[in-house]
Each structure stands twice: as C-alpha cells, then as structure tokens.
Design an enzyme around this catalytic site. Structure first.
Site, mmCIF file in Angstrom:
data_model
loop_
_atom_site.group_PDB
_atom_site.id
_atom_site.type_symbol
_atom_site.label_atom_id
_atom_site.label_comp_id
_atom_site.label_asym_id
_atom_site.label_seq_id
_atom_site.Cartn_x
_atom_site.Cartn_y
_atom_site.Cartn_z
ATOM 1 C CB THR A 40 9.825 13.772 -0.255
ATOM 2 O OG1 THR A 40 11.128 12.299 0.107
ATOM 3 C CG2 THR A 40 10.251 14.113 -1.162
ATOM 4 C CE LYS A 75 13.956 13.915 -0.010
ATOM 5 N NZ LYS A 75 13.281 12.858 -0.679
ATOM 6 C CB THR A 79 15.491 9.476 -3.394
ATOM 7 O OG1 THR A 79 14.858 8.710 -4.539
ATOM 8 C CG2 THR A 79 14.111 10.445 -3.601
ATOM 9 C CD GLU A 98 10.109 5.334 1.144
ATOM 10 O OE1 GLU A 98 10.202 7.108 1.049
ATOM 11 O OE2 GLU A 98 10.622 4.834 0.887
ATOM 12 C CB THR A 132 -2.669 5.301 -5.128
ATOM 13 O OG1 THR A 132 -2.285 4.388 -3.895
ATOM 14 C CG2 THR A 132 -2.537 4.824 -6.371
#
Length: 424
Positions: free
Chosen positions: A177, A201, A212, A297, A424
């Site tokens: 992702t 992942k 996650t 991230e 978004t």
C-alpha cells in the site's frame, strides 16, 4: 553483575556476538528468494482495479500443490477486520490449508455483515478458481478502513490470474500500500533439506503486537499444525511484535505460515531439524520485521534498540516498545540530536521496573550514561551516531538478566504529509 553487558565494543558488534553465541548457525540466503522458493508453492497477482492507481497489482494468491499444516497470528486490536475473522474461523475448522487470497487497496474493516460476506466470498471465489474447498483458503486484506470491498472485481481478477512459482515477486508487490519497496526473503537448510520463504507489507500503523502488517511465510518442511503454531508465536514475539513505526495497531494484522511437507522428513520438537527450522523462521521474520521498520512512512533511518538487564522478559518488552514508539525519541533521531534524556524518560514511564541509578546507556559506540550518572561526551561524535542510516541504541537497566532487541524508525515531516492526506 545483574545481567549487565561489561563490554567496550560498539553496540552493533556486541549484538553480532550475542546473535552468534545463542543461534545455531545463520541459514543460507537464497539470492532473489521469494514466497515461492519453497518446493510446491505457486503464486500469482493481477491488477483487479481495487487500488486507485491504474494497472497496479492489487489481488494475489499463494497456493500449495498439496494441503498444508498452517498457523497464523492476528491483530490484538478488538476491532478486527472481516478477513481476520474469516481466516480465524477457517483455521479453527480445518488443520489443512492450501491457499491464501489477499487484496490491497481496501481493508474490508468496519464494513459490518456485508464485509464478512465479502471476505467469505473471496475464499469461495479463490477455491473455485483453484479447484479446492473454500474452507481451505485463508483471506487477508489491506487498505483504507470503512470502505466496502469491490467484490465484483475479485472474480474477474481471478479469471485473469496466472499461477507459477516464478510469480512470487509479483505477490510481494501486489500486497503493498504505502510501502516504497517490496519486502521478501528466502533461506534454506541444506543439512535438513527444507526452505523457508516469506514476504510482508507494512509502512504505517506499525506497533508491537502487530500493526497494519501482513506477512506470508511458506516452507516445504513437514511439521504438524500445533507445533507450527507454537513455533510461529515464539518467533513473532522476537520479530514483528518488537517493531514500531508510529504506535498505532491496526485491524487487519496477520502473519500466516504454510508448511506443505514437500521436501523433508517429519520435524519433531527438540530435534536438530526442529532447531534449524526455528532458526530459519526467526531469521526470515526478523529480516521482514526490520524491512517494515526501515520502510516506515516518511522514515529515513532504521533504529535498532537493545534492552538488557531487565528484571523480567515482560519488562524488557515494555521498555523497548515505549522507547521505539516515543515521538520525542524518534524526532531526536531524525534531527541527529543526541538528547539521551528522552530515551531514559521513555523507559521510566514504560511501566517496567526501573532504577536510574543502575542504568547504563549507549548511543552507537558512545556511552552517555553510567549507573545513572551522565558522562562527559563529545556531542558532535554522539550526534554523528544518529546521522547514520542505521542507528544503534543500547540501554542496560542493571536489574536482571532479561533482554530484547527491537526495531523502529525516525519520524519526519513526510510522515505527517502521508497520513494527513491518506484518503483525500
């Protein structure tokens, strides 16, 4: 000595000595290995249109030519996604699993009764495509919470699926992702005749006790499901359960292992072959866990933290997870600020037994605290330790013999940008 490490070697060299002292032997790494490196496994991946990016692989299957012993560890979050619930039910119904279907781009979490029906439908569609019973298929999903799975894309996607041992790398790419790179590895034991392969992942919502995070492990070793489950739990506690990116635990975390017995005699607990398999699984899982932490991230650095001298194993884990998930520690590492007080303060609030007067702390090979007393240090040299791509921290609590190593990453402004704009 209370478990204290009396050694002047740099932290990463001390860790290497510890690893080789307690481990049997490093398993042989297979160049360009993947989840299909173990005998008897095939994989496939397609772009089913679940991800927003056109043409991105987002639906994948791993399958064995014969039924497997299987085990899994799932999220501890009480909010569990539909695929987690369905996989738990299938593992309870049968001890012979043959395939796993996984999609990226939609977590199928928080989707109510329809979500459960869709997760079951994924196993039915995969079972039909593979010619096996749906209860022998496990299911996993990753992506945004609260979005219904576009089930109408699963069947057509499976119709275009091509399965082959050569497609293991495609499987690893399809489950990504916000990951920036695929995470995969395979190792083998020539002496005992088995191979272990895996991929994972995960980049955000990563914290000990799963995150996650999805991980898939295959082996051609022959081992019964009950023993495999105990072994997986032990290995996960040394790998995936001691990483942290941001302190958030997700709804979809799953680590699966399939063992089809295609390449070796029965593995019995306590034997040399069992110890070799345990080491191979641990090596694979630690490699994948570190890869997840390194790819956090917005991350620019991998943090390896070793906690020694803890009063209990539970205390060692509490201290490690608190330090690794501390925003203040993570931002200090990002800015190469050797503000060691943040590390010790995190340990002090971890809930573990802690006595500052007995604590020693190293940042890389620079000792900054001894028996609770700050040492005169070269701050530039200490800062340089945090400028490396891999940052080593060692905290000795001086209270016992328990120890643990865990992994995390720094926190940058990019982490905020990624998560502020995620949907978004």
């Amino acid at each position: 000595m209370n478990g204290r490490v009396a050694c002047s070697l740099p932290h990463h060299k001390r860790c290497a000595i510890f690893y080789h002292h307690f481990m049997i032997s490093k398993p042989e790494i297979i160049p360009h290995g993947s989840i299909t490196s173990a005998a008897g496994f095939s994989a496939g991946a397609v772009a089913a249109g679940i991800k927003k990016a056109a043409g991105a692989l987002d639906l994948a299957v791993i399958v064995s030519g014969k039924p497997c012993s299987a085990a899994a560890v799932f999220t501890q979050n009480r909010f569990k996604a539909a695929p987690v619930l369905v996989s738990q039910m299938h593992l309870a119904d049968t001890d012979k699993i043959q395939a796993i279907i996984v999609n990226a781009g939609c977590a199928n979490a928080g989707t109510g009764k329809t979500g459960l029906e869709n997760a079951r439908a994924m196993t039915e569609l995969a079972g039909s495509r593979l010619g096996i019973e749906s209860k022998s298929v496990l299911v996993a999903s990753t992506g945004v919470i609260g979005v219904r799975l576009p089930l109408g894309k699963i069947g057509p996607g499976l119709n275009h699926l091509k399965l082959d041992a050569a497609y293991g790398h495609d499987f690893a790419r399809a489950i990504m992702t916000t990951d920036t790179v695929p995470k995969e590895i395979a190792v083998r034991s020539l002496e005992h005749g088995f191979t272990v392969g895996g991929c994972a992942k995960g980049a955000g919502m990563i914290h000990p006790d799963m995150a996650t995070l999805l991980a898939f492990i295959t082996t051609d070793a022959r081992i019964d499901s009950a023993l495999l489950a105990r072994l997986l739990k032990r290995v996960v506690n040394k790998s995936f359960n001691v990483i942290s990116v941001d302190g958030d635990t997700s709804t979809n975390d799953s680590v699966f292992v399939l063992a089809n017995g295609a390449a070796t005699q029965q593995i019995i607990e306590g034997t040399a072959s069992f110890r070799a398999l345990a080491e191979a699984l641990e090596y694979v899982c630690i490699h994948l866990a570190k890869s997840v932490a390194r790819d956090g991230e917005g991350a620019t650095k991998l943090i390896e933290l070793t906690v020694t001298g803890a009063a209990t194993p539970s205390d060692a884990r509490k201290v490690a997870r608190t330090i690794l998930s501390s925003p203040l520690v993570k931002t200090a590492v990002h800015g190469a600020d050797p503000n060691w007080g943040r590390i010790v303060a995190a340990a002090g609030r971890s809930g573990a037994k802690f006595d500052l007067d007995k604590a020693d702390l190293w940042i890389g090979d620079v000792e900054v605290l001894k028996q609770g007393t700050p040492l005169e240090i070269d701050k530039i040299r200490a800062s340089d330790q945090f400028k490396e791509k891999e940052v080593f921290i060692h905290l000795d609590l001086g209270l016992g013999k328990s120890r643990i190593t865990g992994w995390g990453c720094d926190m940058s402004a990019e982490y905020v940008h990624i998560n502020a704009d995620y949907t978004t």
